[in-house]
Motif scaffolding. Structure first.
Motif, PDB file in Angstrom:
ATOM      1  N   MET A 190     -63.869 -40.591  44.898  1.00 29.08           N
ATOM      2  CA  MET A 190     -63.807 -39.332  45.606  1.00 29.08           C
ATOM      3  C   MET A 190     -62.930 -39.507  46.838  1.00 29.08           C
ATOM      4  O   MET A 190     -62.691 -40.626  47.275  1.00 29.08           O
ATOM      5  N   ARG A 191     -62.470 -38.404  47.384  1.00 31.98           N
ATOM      6  CA  ARG A 191     -61.582 -38.441  48.544  1.00 31.98           C
ATOM      7  C   ARG A 191     -62.286 -37.998  49.814  1.00 31.98           C
ATOM      8  O   ARG A 191     -63.082 -37.060  49.796  1.00 31.98           O
ATOM      9  N   ILE A 192     -61.970 -38.695  50.907  1.00 28.61           N
ATOM     10  CA  ILE A 192     -62.392 -38.294  52.244  1.00 28.61           C
ATOM     11  C   ILE A 192     -61.162 -38.365  53.137  1.00 28.61           C
ATOM     12  O   ILE A 192     -60.129 -38.916  52.749  1.00 28.61           O
ATOM     13  N   ILE A 193     -61.279 -37.831  54.327  1.00 30.79           N
ATOM     14  CA  ILE A 193     -60.235 -37.958  55.332  1.00 30.79           C
ATOM     15  C   ILE A 193     -60.821 -38.811  56.457  1.00 30.79           C
ATOM     16  O   ILE A 193     -61.840 -38.462  57.047  1.00 30.79           O
ATOM     17  N   ALA A 194     -60.185 -39.953  56.723  1.00 33.91           N
ATOM     18  CA  ALA A 194     -60.650 -40.862  57.781  1.00 33.91           C
ATOM     19  C   ALA A 194     -59.525 -41.035  58.781  1.00 33.91           C
ATOM     20  O   ALA A 194     -58.429 -41.482  58.428  1.00 33.91           O
ATOM     21  N   ASN A 195     -59.780 -40.649  60.020  1.00 34.71           N
ATOM     22  CA  ASN A 195     -58.780 -40.714  61.089  1.00 34.71           C
ATOM     23  C   ASN A 195     -57.462 -40.069  60.655  1.00 34.71           C
ATOM     24  O   ASN A 195     -56.379 -40.588  60.887  1.00 34.71           O
ATOM     25  N   GLY A 196     -57.588 -38.924  59.974  1.00 37.37           N
ATOM     26  CA  GLY A 196     -56.423 -38.151  59.578  1.00 37.37           C
ATOM     27  C   GLY A 196     -55.735 -38.592  58.293  1.00 37.37           C
ATOM     28  O   GLY A 196     -54.778 -37.967  57.866  1.00 37.37           O
ATOM     29  N   GLU A 197     -56.223 -39.655  57.674  1.00 44.73           N
ATOM     30  CA  GLU A 197     -55.605 -40.163  56.446  1.00 44.73           C
ATOM     31  C   GLU A 197     -56.532 -39.964  55.253  1.00 44.73           C
ATOM     32  O   GLU A 197     -57.724 -40.234  55.326  1.00 44.73           O
ATOM     33  N   SER A 198     -55.969 -39.525  54.151  1.00 48.61           N
ATOM     34  CA  SER A 198     -56.733 -39.374  52.921  1.00 48.61           C
ATOM     35  C   SER A 198     -57.081 -40.762  52.382  1.00 48.61           C
ATOM     36  O   SER A 198     -56.224 -41.645  52.327  1.00 48.61           O
ATOM     37  N   ARG A 199     -58.324 -40.934  52.023  1.00 42.11           N
ATOM     38  CA  ARG A 199     -58.802 -42.211  51.484  1.00 42.11           C
ATOM     39  C   ARG A 199     -59.600 -41.973  50.223  1.00 42.11           C
ATOM     40  O   ARG A 199     -60.373 -41.026  50.129  1.00 42.11           O
ATOM     41  N   GLN A 200     -59.442 -42.867  49.282  1.00 42.02           N
ATOM     42  CA  GLN A 200     -60.250 -42.859  48.055  1.00 42.02           C
ATOM     43  C   GLN A 200     -61.420 -43.819  48.281  1.00 42.02           C
ATOM     44  O   GLN A 200     -61.204 -44.973  48.658  1.00 42.02           O
ATOM     45  N   VAL A 201     -62.642 -43.336  48.073  1.00 41.65           N
ATOM     46  CA  VAL A 201     -63.832 -44.181  48.253  1.00 41.65           C
ATOM     47  C   VAL A 201     -64.758 -44.017  47.059  1.00 41.65           C
ATOM     48  O   VAL A 201     -64.687 -43.023  46.337  1.00 41.65           O
ATOM     49  N   ALA A 202     -65.631 -44.975  46.897  1.00 38.93           N
ATOM     50  CA  ALA A 202     -66.616 -44.914  45.814  1.00 38.93           C
ATOM     51  C   ALA A 202     -67.643 -43.831  46.116  1.00 38.93           C
ATOM     52  O   ALA A 202     -68.052 -43.641  47.265  1.00 38.93           O
ATOM     53  N   GLU A 203     -68.066 -43.139  45.088  1.00 43.44           N
ATOM     54  CA  GLU A 203     -69.099 -42.124  45.255  1.00 43.44           C
ATOM     55  C   GLU A 203     -70.396 -42.800  45.677  1.00 43.44           C
ATOM     56  O   GLU A 203     -70.754 -43.870  45.196  1.00 43.44           O
ATOM     57  N   GLY A 204     -71.106 -42.175  46.624  1.00 41.07           N
ATOM     58  CA  GLY A 204     -72.389 -42.700  47.082  1.00 41.07           C
ATOM     59  C   GLY A 204     -72.293 -43.769  48.158  1.00 41.07           C
ATOM     60  O   GLY A 204     -73.310 -44.337  48.538  1.00 41.07           O
ATOM     61  N   ILE A 205     -71.088 -44.021  48.681  1.00 39.87           N
ATOM     62  CA  ILE A 205     -70.932 -45.047  49.709  1.00 39.87           C
ATOM     63  C   ILE A 205     -71.468 -44.541  51.055  1.00 39.87           C
ATOM     64  O   ILE A 205     -71.310 -43.375  51.395  1.00 39.87           O
ATOM     65  N   SER A 206     -72.111 -45.430  51.779  1.00 44.28           N
ATOM     66  CA  SER A 206     -72.626 -45.061  53.100  1.00 44.28           C
ATOM     67  C   SER A 206     -71.505 -45.182  54.132  1.00 44.28           C
ATOM     68  O   SER A 206     -70.503 -45.875  53.918  1.00 44.28           O
ATOM     69  N   VAL A 207     -71.697 -44.516  55.249  1.00 38.88           N
ATOM     70  CA  VAL A 207     -70.727 -44.624  56.347  1.00 38.88           C
ATOM     71  C   VAL A 207     -70.630 -46.082  56.787  1.00 38.88           C
ATOM     72  O   VAL A 207     -69.529 -46.606  56.990  1.00 38.88           O
ATOM     73  N   GLU A 208     -71.767 -46.765  56.898  1.00 38.92           N
ATOM     74  CA  GLU A 208     -71.758 -48.166  57.311  1.00 38.92           C
ATOM     75  C   GLU A 208     -70.930 -49.023  56.353  1.00 38.92           C
ATOM     76  O   GLU A 208     -70.105 -49.830  56.788  1.00 38.92           O
TER      77      GLU A 208
END
Length: 66
Positions: A1-19
């Motif tokens: 899934m995609r998130i935006i981190a510090n203005g950049e699009s990132r692909q991360v695993a579904e269900g990942i915690s912020v930590e």
């Protein structure tokens, strides 16, 4: 899934915690401030807060100086 981190699009695993996201990126959760979708997250919640599709997070590293 995609998130935006510090203005950049990132692909991360579904269900990942912020930590876990922070650790995967090389940040120490105890040394940053995290804002998720405009809300500052208490450090005690980083492990239980799950990232969701299209979340926007900002990771801020406080700097001391004078």
């Amino acid at each position: 899934m995609r998130i935006i981190a510090n203005g950049e699009s990132r692909q991360v695993a579904e269900g990942i915690s912020v930590e876990q996201f922070l650790l995967d990126c090389g940040w120490r959760p105890t040394q940053v401030v995290v804002e998720q979708n405009g809300n500052v997250l208490p450090r005690k919640n980083l492990k239980s807060q799950i990232l969701r599709e299209n979340d926007r997070i900002e990771i801020i590293v406080p700097v001391a100086g004078g």
